[in-house]
Write a protein that holds these residues in place. Structure first.
Motif, PDB file in Angstrom:
ATOM      1  N   GLU A 543     -19.788 -17.010 -41.092  1.00 14.11           N
ATOM      2  CA  GLU A 543     -19.601 -15.936 -40.118  1.00 14.11           C
ATOM      3  C   GLU A 543     -20.967 -15.302 -39.853  1.00 14.11           C
ATOM      4  O   GLU A 543     -21.647 -14.887 -40.785  1.00 14.11           O
ATOM      5  N   ARG A 544     -21.331 -15.231 -38.580  1.00 16.32           N
ATOM      6  CA  ARG A 544     -22.666 -14.767 -38.214  1.00 16.32           C
ATOM      7  C   ARG A 544     -22.667 -13.323 -37.702  1.00 16.32           C
ATOM      8  O   ARG A 544     -21.699 -12.871 -37.099  1.00 16.32           O
ATOM      9  N   SER A 545     -23.780 -12.656 -37.937  1.00 15.17           N
ATOM     10  CA  SER A 545     -23.992 -11.323 -37.367  1.00 15.17           C
ATOM     11  C   SER A 545     -25.470 -11.165 -37.047  1.00 15.17           C
ATOM     12  O   SER A 545     -26.318 -11.867 -37.613  1.00 15.17           O
ATOM     13  N   ILE A 546     -25.768 -10.255 -36.130  1.00 16.52           N
ATOM     14  CA  ILE A 546     -27.147  -9.979 -35.737  1.00 16.52           C
ATOM     15  C   ILE A 546     -27.367  -8.472 -35.735  1.00 16.52           C
ATOM     16  O   ILE A 546     -26.513  -7.713 -35.279  1.00 16.52           O
ATOM     17  N   GLU A 547     -28.522  -8.053 -36.251  1.00 12.58           N
ATOM     18  CA  GLU A 547     -28.921  -6.652 -36.148  1.00 12.58           C
ATOM     19  C   GLU A 547     -29.803  -6.514 -34.917  1.00 12.58           C
ATOM     20  O   GLU A 547     -30.853  -7.154 -34.819  1.00 12.58           O
ATOM     21  N   MET A 548     -29.362  -5.701 -33.972  1.00 18.19           N
ATOM     22  CA  MET A 548     -30.070  -5.549 -32.695  1.00 18.19           C
ATOM     23  C   MET A 548     -30.257  -4.081 -32.354  1.00 18.19           C
ATOM     24  O   MET A 548     -29.609  -3.212 -32.916  1.00 18.19           O
ATOM     25  N   ARG A 549     -31.132  -3.846 -31.396  1.00 20.51           N
ATOM     26  CA  ARG A 549     -31.373  -2.492 -30.898  1.00 20.51           C
ATOM     27  C   ARG A 549     -31.962  -2.582 -29.497  1.00 20.51           C
ATOM     28  O   ARG A 549     -32.445  -3.641 -29.062  1.00 20.51           O
ATOM     29  N   TYR A 550     -31.918  -1.480 -28.777  1.00 21.97           N
ATOM     30  CA  TYR A 550     -32.612  -1.407 -27.491  1.00 21.97           C
ATOM     31  C   TYR A 550     -34.105  -1.226 -27.749  1.00 21.97           C
ATOM     32  O   TYR A 550     -34.506  -0.575 -28.739  1.00 21.97           O
ATOM     33  N   VAL A 551     -34.926  -1.803 -26.891  1.00 22.80           N
ATOM     34  CA  VAL A 551     -36.365  -1.632 -27.016  1.00 22.80           C
ATOM     35  C   VAL A 551     -36.697  -0.141 -26.981  1.00 22.80           C
ATOM     36  O   VAL A 551     -36.223   0.592 -26.100  1.00 22.80           O
ATOM     37  N   GLY A 552     -37.450   0.310 -27.974  1.00 24.86           N
ATOM     38  CA  GLY A 552     -37.796   1.726 -28.068  1.00 24.86           C
ATOM     39  C   GLY A 552     -37.000   2.474 -29.117  1.00 24.86           C
ATOM     40  O   GLY A 552     -37.369   3.577 -29.507  1.00 24.86           O
ATOM     41  N   GLN A 553     -35.899   1.869 -29.588  1.00 28.69           N
ATOM     42  CA  GLN A 553     -35.108   2.508 -30.635  1.00 28.69           C
ATOM     43  C   GLN A 553     -35.726   2.238 -32.010  1.00 28.69           C
ATOM     44  O   GLN A 553     -36.414   1.229 -32.204  1.00 28.69           O
ATOM     45  N   VAL A 554     -35.429   3.116 -32.947  1.00 29.76           N
ATOM     46  CA  VAL A 554     -35.942   2.966 -34.310  1.00 29.76           C
ATOM     47  C   VAL A 554     -34.947   2.221 -35.184  1.00 29.76           C
ATOM     48  O   VAL A 554     -35.319   1.385 -36.008  1.00 29.76           O
ATOM     49  N   HIS A 555     -33.651   2.528 -35.013  1.00 30.35           N
ATOM     50  CA  HIS A 555     -32.634   1.931 -35.862  1.00 30.35           C
ATOM     51  C   HIS A 555     -31.784   0.939 -35.079  1.00 30.35           C
ATOM     52  O   HIS A 555     -31.497   1.124 -33.903  1.00 30.35           O
ATOM     53  N   ARG A 581     -20.582  -2.511 -29.114  1.00 29.42           N
ATOM     54  CA  ARG A 581     -20.737  -1.929 -30.456  1.00 29.42           C
ATOM     55  C   ARG A 581     -21.527  -0.626 -30.391  1.00 29.42           C
ATOM     56  O   ARG A 581     -21.205   0.348 -31.067  1.00 29.42           O
ATOM     57  N   HIS A 582     -22.565  -0.614 -29.557  1.00 25.52           N
ATOM     58  CA  HIS A 582     -23.382   0.594 -29.423  1.00 25.52           C
ATOM     59  C   HIS A 582     -22.544   1.741 -28.866  1.00 25.52           C
ATOM     60  O   HIS A 582     -22.651   2.891 -29.315  1.00 25.52           O
ATOM     61  N   GLU A 583     -21.696   1.443 -27.890  1.00 23.23           N
ATOM     62  CA  GLU A 583     -20.814   2.469 -27.326  1.00 23.23           C
ATOM     63  C   GLU A 583     -19.824   2.974 -28.366  1.00 23.23           C
ATOM     64  O   GLU A 583     -19.523   4.170 -28.427  1.00 23.23           O
ATOM     65  N   GLN A 584     -19.321   2.050 -29.180  1.00 18.43           N
ATOM     66  CA  GLN A 584     -18.363   2.438 -30.218  1.00 18.43           C
ATOM     67  C   GLN A 584     -19.000   3.375 -31.234  1.00 18.43           C
ATOM     68  O   GLN A 584     -18.385   4.353 -31.670  1.00 18.43           O
ATOM     69  N   LEU A 585     -20.257   3.093 -31.594  1.00 19.91           N
ATOM     70  CA  LEU A 585     -20.934   3.891 -32.609  1.00 19.91           C
ATOM     71  C   LEU A 585     -21.512   5.190 -32.053  1.00 19.91           C
ATOM     72  O   LEU A 585     -21.447   6.232 -32.704  1.00 19.91           O
ATOM     73  N   TYR A 586     -22.058   5.137 -30.836  1.00 15.32           N
ATOM     74  CA  TYR A 586     -22.836   6.274 -30.331  1.00 15.32           C
ATOM     75  C   TYR A 586     -22.323   6.829 -29.003  1.00 15.32           C
ATOM     76  O   TYR A 586     -22.947   7.738 -28.433  1.00 15.32           O
ATOM     77  N   THR A 587     -21.224   6.280 -28.479  1.00 16.12           N
ATOM     78  CA  THR A 587     -20.546   6.738 -27.251  1.00 16.12           C
ATOM     79  C   THR A 587     -21.294   6.397 -25.965  1.00 16.12           C
ATOM     80  O   THR A 587     -20.867   6.801 -24.889  1.00 16.12           O
ATOM     81  N   TYR A 588     -22.400   5.667 -26.041  1.00 16.34           N
ATOM     82  CA  TYR A 588     -23.109   5.297 -24.816  1.00 16.34           C
ATOM     83  C   TYR A 588     -23.790   3.950 -25.007  1.00 16.34           C
ATOM     84  O   TYR A 588     -23.944   3.452 -26.127  1.00 16.34           O
ATOM     85  N   SER A 589     -24.196   3.344 -23.896  1.00 18.81           N
ATOM     86  CA  SER A 589     -24.996   2.124 -23.930  1.00 18.81           C
ATOM     87  C   SER A 589     -26.085   2.219 -22.876  1.00 18.81           C
ATOM     88  O   SER A 589     -26.002   3.048 -21.953  1.00 18.81           O
ATOM     89  N   GLU A 590     -27.113   1.383 -23.007  1.00 17.07           N
ATOM     90  CA  GLU A 590     -28.222   1.352 -22.045  1.00 17.07           C
ATOM     91  C   GLU A 590     -28.292  -0.055 -21.453  1.00 17.07           C
ATOM     92  O   GLU A 590     -29.140  -0.868 -21.826  1.00 17.07           O
ATOM     93  N   ARG A 591     -27.377  -0.345 -20.563  1.00 18.78           N
ATOM     94  CA  ARG A 591     -27.269  -1.704 -20.033  1.00 18.78           C
ATOM     95  C   ARG A 591     -28.493  -2.128 -19.214  1.00 18.78           C
ATOM     96  O   ARG A 591     -28.694  -3.317 -18.970  1.00 18.78           O
ATOM     97  N   HIS A 592     -29.306  -1.167 -18.818  1.00 19.71           N
ATOM     98  CA  HIS A 592     -30.530  -1.486 -18.076  1.00 19.71           C
ATOM     99  C   HIS A 592     -31.667  -1.878 -19.014  1.00 19.71           C
ATOM    100  O   HIS A 592     -32.676  -2.444 -18.567  1.00 19.71           O
ATOM    101  N   ASN A 593     -31.532  -1.583 -20.304  1.00 16.15           N
ATOM    102  CA  ASN A 593     -32.620  -1.766 -21.261  1.00 16.15           C
ATOM    103  C   ASN A 593     -32.594  -3.170 -21.865  1.00 16.15           C
ATOM    104  O   ASN A 593     -31.539  -3.794 -21.974  1.00 16.15           O
ATOM    105  N   THR A 594     -33.749  -3.631 -22.288  1.00 15.47           N
ATOM    106  CA  THR A 594     -33.856  -4.930 -22.961  1.00 15.47           C
ATOM    107  C   THR A 594     -33.403  -4.788 -24.403  1.00 15.47           C
ATOM    108  O   THR A 594     -33.626  -3.760 -25.051  1.00 15.47           O
ATOM    109  N   ILE A 595     -32.770  -5.841 -24.918  1.00 21.59           N
ATOM    110  CA  ILE A 595     -32.277  -5.839 -26.294  1.00 21.59           C
ATOM    111  C   ILE A 595     -33.205  -6.698 -27.149  1.00 21.59           C
ATOM    112  O   ILE A 595     -33.614  -7.788 -26.735  1.00 21.59           O
ATOM    113  N   GLU A 596     -33.526  -6.181 -28.338  1.00 25.45           N
ATOM    114  CA  GLU A 596     -34.325  -6.979 -29.259  1.00 25.45           C
ATOM    115  C   GLU A 596     -33.581  -7.185 -30.570  1.00 25.45           C
ATOM    116  O   GLU A 596     -32.871  -6.302 -31.053  1.00 25.45           O
TER     117      GLU A 596
END
Length: 693
Positions: A543-555, A581-596
């Protein structure tokens, strides 16, 4: 692989639980007092109880088991009491104090408290040795490693009697050659030392987390090795046909060698099997939203499972030490049957976290305990059988329980022992309710959407009162409640976590290819490991998982993904999963932002055959199973009312008991408060529900 039996052992702070299951699915539960000074003694005592019950010798029982599984608190207790091995740290020069600086702040909840003391360091400053070396954040070597620095560290460690060593260099996850060479030198100069290499144990970005995890692992390794060696030798002597498996805090099984090499996975070994057991007992009722509560003699452990998936913690402060590896998310309180009642300086009644434990135990155990505990309160309230627990094998002294409460609680407060006992009961219940709220309400879940599953020997006396306070309408309480974690062990799979660092942006084909390559590499390690352990290809899954964030985020946040190859056609699924997942955890997402991507992880499972689930027959009707009546207290007035007491062992499927009532099973006592009723299901669980209002 199946033989005649499977044995699960869960060593708690007060009792060690044993579950013995046969091929038909019939399960027997045994309990022995824990022996913290020598945990193998409790195992010996438990096997003696099985021998007495089955007529077979301990050798016969063990030789007929396909798996003997051990969940232990040895690692946890060593960390709590700071009784690990003498540890040395080899790190990049200039980073000797990273475990003490702790990213510049204290743990959450104490960050702005100037009087909160610093954590005890597992490696004293003089045993933290810096090595001249440097790898850059792109993986290039800037400064080659000075081998003489490593040799000087080993000479110091040998002089100081260091028995276990951790190695953790900056950016070793991108270029591990320096750590590997340092490890070769340590093995050459200190052949008897136990070695932990940070980039092998936790190969992920974040130097402080990796170093702290490596240090904690090294600190616990000698204790775990001694324990594993003793248990393995004991079972081999008894004729075990297969190696003992140990339960890990990630929710899976491992062989003893893995527990020695990865001792940090043993920290929360005991309660980590609760979610698996909770889902199993809830399965006949098609419930997948489960809060499992395990109240033993010392602690109260809570886990939450939503939609059949239990949360895992990573990169958290556990007992004040940063741990990076995955652990089942367990909320633990100092609220057990042995939790002591006391009056604070303001004259207020408090419960715990200090506990009477197994030695001397509650006052009612008559083993030298003088302080009033939860068990003493339950006895005075009429909930517990004054003739004793565990089928009478643990006699209780009601007079000593009442006297302890009178002396230490009732008299100082100027109230009767009965009112004091109910106050103790109410406060410990409120403490547990607050713990459940932390894993549910504070994480965005409504507890009323969940069923409450009871585990642990003491839970059944409190669970209906807890559910009443929480507004939860359904409780599932298995007959095996007091050994539910041990049961969870025998139905769990072997499980290993493999990780890699992948600092890449999800916006080009080269990134996709690199991620796929890393997944193949780490999964090959896992499959090879499991194949050596005797598993065939068809028994292994990943079972696979990835830790991701929006560019500019710390966590970053962890996202579960499928096992498909990531390419230009499938990457949108991964991206959408991250946004959700980001919306579930933080109530928002940044769909315009790049994901790393920051890190990747694959969990490898080796599927173990599961025992069948036995069914119970019709049995006696409630009126025939009634043992009599006992005076019991159910409100703050302290007035006792005549309450029916039932022999749970006589009840059969379909039997319904209306509260107020007490149902006595051999290893637990169920208190059904007024307004609730309990119905015994054919699966062997009581379904306790609240009367509609």
């Amino acid at each position: 692989m199946r033989t005649e039996y499977r044995l699960g052992i869960d060593a708690g702070g007060t009792f060690t639980d044993f579950v013995l299951a046969d091929k038909s699915g019939k399960v027997k539960l045994y309990k022995a007092l824990s022996t913290p000074a020598d945990p193998t003694l409790a195992i010996k005592n438990g096997l003696a109880l099985m021998s007495e019950d089955t007529g077979m010798s301990a050798e016969e029982i063990v030789s007929k088991c396909d798996l003997c599984i051990n969940g232990t608190t040895v690692g946890l207790n060593a960390l709590i009491q700071h009784k690990g091995g003498k540890t040395g740290l080899i790190c990049t020069k200039g980073h000797e104090d990273s475990i003490e600086i702790r990213l510049g702040h204290k743990e959450d909840g104490y960050r702005y408290d100037p009087e909160y003391p610093p954590a005890v360091m597992l490696v004293p400053r003089y045993l933290r040795c810096g090595v001249d070396e440097r790898v850059l954040s792109n993986g290039d070597v800037r400064t080659p490693m000075n081998e003489d620095d490593v040799r000087a560290a080993c000479e110091l460690f040998l002089k100081e009697g260091v028995e276990t060593v951790a190695i953790s260099f900056v950016w070793s996850v991108l270029e591990p050659s320096h750590e590997r060479r340092a490890a070769e030198i340590v093995r050459e100069m200190m052949p008897d030392a136990i070695l932990t290499v940070g980039s092998e144990l936790y190969p992920q970005v974040r130097e402080y987390t990796r170093t702290s995890t490596a240090v904690t692992n090294a600190y616990l390794a000698p204790i775990m090795k001694k324990y594993v060696d003793a248990v393995d030798a004991y079972f081999r002597k008894l004729g075990a046909r297969y190696p003992v498996r140990y339960f890990q805090s990630n929710g899976g099984l491992a062989i003893g060698q893995a527990m020695t090499d990865r001792s940090v996975y043993a920290i929360n070994s005991g309660p980590a099997s609760a979610p698996t057991a909770g889902l199993a007992v809830a399965a006949p009722f098609k419930e997948k939203n489960v809060i499992t509560c395990d109240m033993g003699g010392t602690s109260f452990d809570i886990t939450l499972t939503k939609g059949g998936v239990t949360n895992l913690n990573k990169n958290i402060d556990f007992l004040r030490y940063r741990i990076g590896v995955p652990m089942i998310q367990v909320e633990t309180l100092g609220a057990g049957g042995g939790s002591i009642g006391w009056i604070d300086e303001m004259g207020l009644l408090q419960m715990g976290p200090q506990s009477a434990g197994a030695d001397p135990g509650p006052a009612c155990y008559d083993q030298g305990g003088e302080h009033p505990t939860v068990s003493d309160a339950n006895l005075v309230l009429g909930y517990l059988n004054p003739d004793g627990l565990v089928g009478g094998r643990l006699p209780l002294d009601a007079k000593k329980a009442r006297q302890a409460i009178k002396t230490h609680v009732a008299d100082p407060l100027g109230i009767s022992p009965e009112k004091a006992a109910y106050g103790m009961y109410t406060i410990v219940n409120n403490n547990m309710v607050n713990g459940i709220r932390r894993v549910s309400v504070e994480r965005g879940y409504d507890p009323r959407d969940f069923v409450l599953v009871g585990a642990g020997g003491a839970t059944a006396a409190h669970i209906t009162a807890i559910a009443e306070e929480m507004g939860i309408g359904t409780i599932i309480l298995p007959k095996l409640a007091s050994g539910l974690c041990a049961y969870g062990q025998i139905i769990s799979d072997v499980k290993y976590n493999y990780m890699a660092t992948a600092p890449l942006r999800l916006d080009n084909a080269k990134a996709y290819a690199q991620i796929n390559k890393l997944y193949k590499q780490i999964e090959k390690q896992g499959r090879d490991h499991l194949k050596k352990d005797g598993f065939k290809a068809g028994q292994i899954r990943a079972e696979r998982s990835i830790e991701m964030r929006y560019v500019g985020q710390v966590h970053e946040c962890t996202v579960e993904i499928g096992n498909f190859e990531i390419n230009s056609k499938t990457v949108d699924q991964v991206i959408e999963a991250f946004h959700a997942r980001h919306e579930q955890l933080y109530t928002y997402s940044e769909r315009h932002n790049t994901i790393e991507v920051v890190n990747i992880e694959s969990t490898l499972y080796g599927a173990v055959d599961k025992p069948k689930q036995a069914k119970i027959g019709k049995g006696a009707s409630p009126d025939k199973a009634m043992k009599g009546h006992r005076k019991a207290i159910f409100d703050a007035s302290g007035k006792a009312g005549k309450t029916p007491v039932y022999d749970g062992g006589m009840l059969g499927a379909g039997a319904t008991i209306k509260g107020p009532a007490v149902i006595e099973e051999e290893t637990t006592t169920i208190v059904v408060i007024p307004g609730w009723s309990a119905k015994l299901d054919a699966s062997g669980s009581y379904v306790i529900t609240r009367k509609k209002r």
